[in-house]
Design a protein around this motif. Structure first.
Motif, PDB file in Angstrom:
ATOM      1  N   CYS A 289      57.337  42.751  38.298  1.00 56.85           N
ATOM      2  CA  CYS A 289      56.479  43.395  38.903  1.00 56.85           C
ATOM      3  C   CYS A 289      56.588  43.218  40.367  1.00 56.85           C
ATOM      4  O   CYS A 289      57.001  42.479  41.012  1.00 56.85           O
ATOM      5  CB  CYS A 289      55.000  42.587  38.573  1.00 56.85           C
ATOM      6  SG  CYS A 289      53.552  43.314  39.180  1.00 56.85           S
TER       7      CYS A 289
ATOM      8  N   CYS B 163      54.489  42.517  42.548  1.00 55.03           N
ATOM      9  CA  CYS B 163      53.902  41.458  43.306  1.00 55.03           C
ATOM     10  C   CYS B 163      54.855  40.155  43.475  1.00 55.03           C
ATOM     11  O   CYS B 163      54.451  39.351  44.305  1.00 55.03           O
ATOM     12  CB  CYS B 163      52.563  40.958  42.416  1.00 55.03           C
ATOM     13  SG  CYS B 163      52.900  40.432  41.218  1.00 55.03           S
TER      14      CYS B 163
ATOM     15  N   CYS C 111      47.090  41.640  38.661  1.00 55.27           N
ATOM     16  CA  CYS C 111      47.267  41.382  39.913  1.00 55.27           C
ATOM     17  C   CYS C 111      46.973  42.670  40.940  1.00 55.27           C
ATOM     18  O   CYS C 111      46.399  43.601  40.442  1.00 55.27           O
ATOM     19  CB  CYS C 111      48.960  41.215  40.279  1.00 55.27           C
ATOM     20  SG  CYS C 111      49.821  42.465  40.130  1.00 55.27           S
TER      21      CYS C 111
ATOM     22  N   ARG D  23      55.384  38.264  40.924  1.00 54.35           N
ATOM     23  CA  ARG D  23      55.156  37.160  39.823  1.00 54.35           C
ATOM     24  C   ARG D  23      56.246  37.377  38.725  1.00 54.35           C
ATOM     25  O   ARG D  23      56.357  38.683  38.358  1.00 54.35           O
ATOM     26  CB  ARG D  23      53.771  37.075  39.440  1.00 54.35           C
ATOM     27  CG  ARG D  23      52.796  36.628  40.339  1.00 54.35           C
ATOM     28  CD  ARG D  23      51.450  36.589  39.845  1.00 54.35           C
ATOM     29  NE  ARG D  23      50.555  36.247  41.008  1.00 54.35           N
ATOM     30  CZ  ARG D  23      49.946  37.021  41.804  1.00 54.35           C
ATOM     31  NH1 ARG D  23      50.201  38.321  41.738  1.00 54.35           N
ATOM     32  NH2 ARG D  23      49.440  36.523  42.824  1.00 54.35           N
TER      33      ARG D  23
ATOM     34  N   HIS E 182      49.124  40.192  34.096  1.00 53.50           N
ATOM     35  CA  HIS E 182      49.921  39.026  33.907  1.00 53.50           C
ATOM     36  C   HIS E 182      49.543  37.921  32.787  1.00 53.50           C
ATOM     37  O   HIS E 182      48.495  37.493  33.209  1.00 53.50           O
ATOM     38  CB  HIS E 182      50.283  38.498  35.250  1.00 53.50           C
ATOM     39  CG  HIS E 182      51.337  39.128  36.254  1.00 53.50           C
ATOM     40  ND1 HIS E 182      52.415  39.314  36.052  1.00 53.50           N
ATOM     41  CD2 HIS E 182      50.956  40.108  37.434  1.00 53.50           C
ATOM     42  CE1 HIS E 182      53.026  40.005  36.993  1.00 53.50           C
ATOM     43  NE2 HIS E 182      51.858  40.550  37.752  1.00 53.50           N
TER      44      HIS E 182
ATOM     45  N   ASN F  85      48.474  44.997  41.957  1.00 56.78           N
ATOM     46  CA  ASN F  85      49.447  46.375  41.660  1.00 56.78           C
ATOM     47  C   ASN F  85      48.852  46.964  40.254  1.00 56.78           C
ATOM     48  O   ASN F  85      48.780  48.064  40.153  1.00 56.78           O
ATOM     49  CB  ASN F  85      50.779  45.968  41.282  1.00 56.78           C
ATOM     50  CG  ASN F  85      51.566  45.550  42.654  1.00 56.78           C
ATOM     51  OD1 ASN F  85      51.385  46.444  43.783  1.00 56.78           O
ATOM     52  ND2 ASN F  85      52.028  44.444  42.649  1.00 56.78           N
TER      53      ASN F  85
HETATM   54 ZN   LIG Z   1      52.046  41.681  39.504  1.00 58.53          ZN
END
Ligand SMILES: [Zn+2]
Length: 316
Positions: free
Chosen positions: A198, A200, A136, A202, A143, A138
């Protein structure tokens, strides 16, 4: 793959240039149909033909590219050699790269030259091909789509399941596939599974970028090669002896050189050279540099295995 593109920021209507090979390789078609699934425009250039890749990249204002990281590093130099100024002449914003391990240095180079954001992707043919996981924004690991794959790290020697965060061999269990179920399928790829949240948002687990292999497989320009495949080709050519060396190097692109012993009068035989080259090409889909040397050239090992594989890429 559609969801995987979305993580990298590719959207409906974006132009995606797919430089992964089409044909008997899941990369090309996986990226192709994933782009169609989200309504992106796919430019199916496949691999190779660098001049045409660059011309289409400019004319069609390609936003996202997909290929092996080593090919994109090669395009850094090749685009300038063809007279392009990458950030001015191209419209690249996203790169999705995989099928071989690559370094943070390679990532920085690609991002600096083309002004894009480079994402690492993971997949393998047995698990549908590409799109098993992706970084992602980051970029703290990849993932893995946890609703489709159960990912675990195993001790490569004992098969014991390791705790999250411990390095081992990744193993995958398919959660929804019916025709070819896989249970704890061993990838031979070394990494670790990260279960922490995470930033993000997710909640799919992450794996660290792949560190290497637990077997002797080589990845040459994105192509998986086992030394035993090369040995099999050489052993089926009657004029060759049983000693050989495999040398993998990197100068702009990965190169495979195969040196094989033969009788002194055959060392310069063009027909034999061509046969070795063509037989290797037929099995590996790689244009190898073939050299024939007289019997007795390579050191014989009395104890243990002769060292036949020389991967010089780390040093280079
Ligand atoms: Zn992430």
């Amino acid at each position: 793959m559609g969801r995987t593109y979305d993580v990298a920021g590719v959207r409906r209507g974006d132009v995606v240039q797919n430089m992964f090979g089409y044909g008997l390789f899941t990369g090309g078609l996986g990226f192709h149909y994933g782009a169609r699934a989200i309504g992106a425009t796919i430019v199916p250039t496949s691999s190779g033909n660098t001049k045409r890749q660059l011309l289409l990249m400019k004319d069609l204002k390609t936003k996202a590219v997909t290929c092996t990281p080593s090919y994109m590093v090669y395009l850094c130099e090749a685009s300038r050699a063809e007279g392009y100024e990458p950030k001015r002449d191209f419209n690249l914003r996203v790169g999705i790269f995989g099928a071989e391990p690559w370094s943070e240095e390679a990532r920085r180079k690609i991002e600096d030259v083309f002004g894009l954001r480079a994402h690492d992707i993971y997949g393998m043919s047995e698990l549908y091909g590409p799109g098993v996981g992706i970084e992602c924004q980051n970029r703290t690991g990849l993932h893995v789509w946890g609703d489709e794959f159960l990912v675990e790290a195993l001790n490569p020697d004992t098969g014991e399941v390791l705790e999250p965060g411990k390095e081992g061999e990744l193993a995958f269990t398919m959660l929804s596939r019916e025709a070819m179920p896989l249970l704890r399928y061993r990838s031979r790829d070394l990494s670790k599974v990260l279960m922490e949240d995470c930033a993000c948002g997710r909640c799919h687990p992450r794996i660290q970028r792949i560190k290497g292999r637990s077997d002797d497989m080589l990845i040459i320009g994105g192509v998986n090669v086992f030394p035993s495949q090369i040995e099999h080709v050489l052993m089926n050519i009657p004029d060759l002896g049983d000693q050989y060396q495999i040398i993998v190097s990197h100068k702009e692109l990965d190169r495979l050189a195969v040196k094989a012993e033969t009788s002194a009068d055959k060392v310069d035989d063009p027909a034999l050279l061509r046969r070795v080259h063509d037989d290797l090409l037929a099995v590996l889909s790689i244009n190898a540099d073939v050299e024939l040397v007289p019997v007795g050239t390579f050191p014989r090992s009395e104890v243990g295995k002769a060292r036949r594989v020389f991967d010089l890429r780390q040093k280079q």
